[in-house]
Design a protein around this motif. Sequence first.
Motif, PDB file in Angstrom:
ATOM      1  N   MET A   1       0.857  -1.234   0.128  1.00  0.00           N
ATOM      2  CA  MET A   1      -0.016   0.045  -0.076  1.00  0.00           C
ATOM      3  C   MET A   1       0.853   1.267  -0.025  1.00  0.00           C
ATOM      4  N   SER A   2       0.611   2.135  -0.963  1.00  0.00           N
ATOM      5  CA  SER A   2       1.443   3.330  -0.770  1.00  0.00           C
ATOM      6  C   SER A   2       0.374   4.749  -1.078  1.00  0.00           C
ATOM      7  N   SER A   3      -0.157   5.187  -0.028  1.00  0.00           N
ATOM      8  CA  SER A   3      -1.007   6.275   0.132  1.00  0.00           C
ATOM      9  C   SER A   3      -0.351   7.489   0.012  1.00  0.00           C
ATOM     10  N   ASN A   4      -0.895   8.725  -0.171  1.00  0.00           N
ATOM     11  CA  ASN A   4      -0.332  10.112  -0.044  1.00  0.00           C
ATOM     12  C   ASN A   4       0.221  10.069   1.431  1.00  0.00           C
ATOM     13  N   ASN A   5      -0.406   9.749   2.311  1.00  0.00           N
ATOM     14  CA  ASN A   5       0.029   9.852   3.664  1.00  0.00           C
ATOM     15  C   ASN A   5       1.312   9.028   4.015  1.00  0.00           C
ATOM     16  N   ASP A   6       1.521   7.554   3.306  1.00  0.00           N
ATOM     17  CA  ASP A   6       2.892   7.142   3.554  1.00  0.00           C
ATOM     18  C   ASP A   6       3.917   7.838   2.671  1.00  0.00           C
ATOM     19  N   CYS A   7       3.600   8.365   1.509  1.00  0.00           N
ATOM     20  CA  CYS A   7       4.590   8.992   0.930  1.00  0.00           C
ATOM     21  C   CYS A   7       5.180  10.179   1.397  1.00  0.00           C
ATOM     22  N   ILE A   8       4.186  10.955   2.023  1.00  0.00           N
ATOM     23  CA  ILE A   8       4.641  12.295   2.859  1.00  0.00           C
ATOM     24  C   ILE A   8       5.261  11.699   4.075  1.00  0.00           C
ATOM     25  N   LYS A   9       4.998  10.855   4.976  1.00  0.00           N
ATOM     26  CA  LYS A   9       5.749  10.576   5.845  1.00  0.00           C
ATOM     27  C   LYS A   9       7.011   9.939   5.677  1.00  0.00           C
ATOM     28  N   PHE A  10       6.987   9.315   4.523  1.00  0.00           N
ATOM     29  CA  PHE A  10       8.474   8.975   4.070  1.00  0.00           C
ATOM     30  C   PHE A  10       9.255  10.126   3.884  1.00  0.00           C
ATOM     31  N   HIS A  11       8.792  10.848   2.917  1.00  0.00           N
ATOM     32  CA  HIS A  11       9.550  12.071   2.499  1.00  0.00           C
ATOM     33  C   HIS A  11      10.143  12.965   3.733  1.00  0.00           C
ATOM     34  N   LEU A  12       9.194  13.189   4.603  1.00  0.00           N
ATOM     35  CA  LEU A  12       9.312  14.039   5.635  1.00  0.00           C
ATOM     36  C   LEU A  12      10.128  13.318   6.834  1.00  0.00           C
ATOM     37  N   ASN A  13      10.204  11.904   6.850  1.00  0.00           N
ATOM     38  CA  ASN A  13      10.847  11.179   7.716  1.00  0.00           C
ATOM     39  C   ASN A  13      10.205  11.274   9.063  1.00  0.00           C
ATOM     40  N   ILE A  14       8.990  11.280   9.097  1.00  0.00           N
ATOM     41  CA  ILE A  14       7.854  11.151  10.133  1.00  0.00           C
ATOM     42  C   ILE A  14       7.412   9.824  10.367  1.00  0.00           C
ATOM     43  N   GLU A  15       7.653   9.500  11.754  1.00  0.00           N
ATOM     44  CA  GLU A  15       7.185   7.895  11.964  1.00  0.00           C
ATOM     45  C   GLU A  15       5.882   7.946  12.922  1.00  0.00           C
ATOM     46  N   ASP A  16       5.452   8.993  13.418  1.00  0.00           N
ATOM     47  CA  ASP A  16       4.356   8.943  14.261  1.00  0.00           C
ATOM     48  C   ASP A  16       3.316   8.290  13.621  1.00  0.00           C
ATOM     49  N   PRO A  17       2.719   7.143  14.290  1.00  0.00           N
ATOM     50  CA  PRO A  17       1.525   6.472  13.562  1.00  0.00           C
ATOM     51  C   PRO A  17       0.285   7.287  13.932  1.00  0.00           C
ATOM     52  N   ASN A  18       0.154   8.302  14.661  1.00  0.00           N
ATOM     53  CA  ASN A  18      -0.843   9.004  15.009  1.00  0.00           C
ATOM     54  C   ASN A  18      -0.958  10.332  14.012  1.00  0.00           C
ATOM     55  N   ILE A  19      -0.118  10.355  13.178  1.00  0.00           N
ATOM     56  CA  ILE A  19      -0.246  11.609  12.262  1.00  0.00           C
ATOM     57  C   ILE A  19      -0.636  10.972  10.975  1.00  0.00           C
ATOM     58  N   VAL A  20      -1.781  11.576  10.456  1.00  0.00           N
ATOM     59  CA  VAL A  20      -2.077  11.020   9.083  1.00  0.00           C
ATOM     60  C   VAL A  20      -2.301  12.366   8.350  1.00  0.00           C
ATOM     61  N   PHE A  21      -1.395  12.121   7.302  1.00  0.00           N
ATOM     62  CA  PHE A  21      -1.731  13.364   6.165  1.00  0.00           C
ATOM     63  C   PHE A  21      -2.773  13.092   5.158  1.00  0.00           C
ATOM     64  N   SER A  22      -3.241  14.225   4.864  1.00  0.00           N
ATOM     65  CA  SER A  22      -4.282  14.185   3.989  1.00  0.00           C
ATOM     66  C   SER A  22      -3.984  15.104   2.657  1.00  0.00           C
ATOM     67  N   ASP A  23      -3.189  15.879   2.688  1.00  0.00           N
ATOM     68  CA  ASP A  23      -3.269  16.956   1.570  1.00  0.00           C
ATOM     69  C   ASP A  23      -1.947  17.563   1.680  1.00  0.00           C
ATOM     70  N   TYR A  24      -1.466  18.304   0.639  1.00  0.00           N
ATOM     71  CA  TYR A  24      -0.344  19.143   0.350  1.00  0.00           C
ATOM     72  C   TYR A  24      -0.545  20.104  -0.514  1.00  0.00           C
ATOM     73  N   PHE A  25       0.017  21.268  -0.649  1.00  0.00           N
ATOM     74  CA  PHE A  25      -0.149  22.165  -1.381  1.00  0.00           C
ATOM     75  C   PHE A  25       1.120  23.400  -1.034  1.00  0.00           C
ATOM     76  N   LYS A  26       1.145  24.256  -2.342  1.00  0.00           N
ATOM     77  CA  LYS A  26       2.190  25.426  -2.045  1.00  0.00           C
ATOM     78  C   LYS A  26       1.391  26.826  -1.601  1.00  0.00           C
ATOM     79  N   LYS A  27       1.812  27.505  -0.547  1.00  0.00           N
ATOM     80  CA  LYS A  27       1.323  28.632  -0.422  1.00  0.00           C
ATOM     81  C   LYS A  27       2.374  29.657  -0.264  1.00  0.00           C
TER      82      LYS A  27
END
Length: 141
Positions: A1-27
């Motif tokens: 399984m490779s969701s947005n959440n998994d990709c972002i957490k891999f990219h940012l090196n975040i391992e906290d299982p309680n953090i769930v990423f839903s979206d990303y954008f430039k501001k």
Amino acid sequence: MSSNNDCIKFHLNIEDPNIVFSDYFKKYINGKYHSVYQAELIQPACPYCHSNNLKHNGHYTSNVRFITADASHPVTIRLKKQRVLCNDCLKRSMAQSNLVNKYCHISNASKRKVLAALTEDRSMTSIAREHNLSVNTIKSS
Ligand SMILES: [Zn+2]
């Protein structure tokens, strides 16, 4: 399984299982494009009695400046912390994370101190004052 959440957490090196990423954008903020990652911080159990019988009671959103090796590309994590009311002991609590504790690659000592302060969950204003940064840099809303 490779969701947005998994990709972002891999990219940012975040391992906290309680953090769930839903979206990303430039501001565009203060003359720079920030990468903003939107995430929810889950409160899986009551910290007082460890019950899972929780009633969700909205969120507290904090914008965490995630300091990267490349300062010209600021990264902000818009973290929506779950607030819950425990149905068993009737205490209220808010999700917590040690999101910002992995930075062995950052050389700048003051950045490390800011990050250490953030893990202590101190007020953003006090951290900003201590390290001579603007509150917008370490913003909590
Ligand atoms: Zn409880």
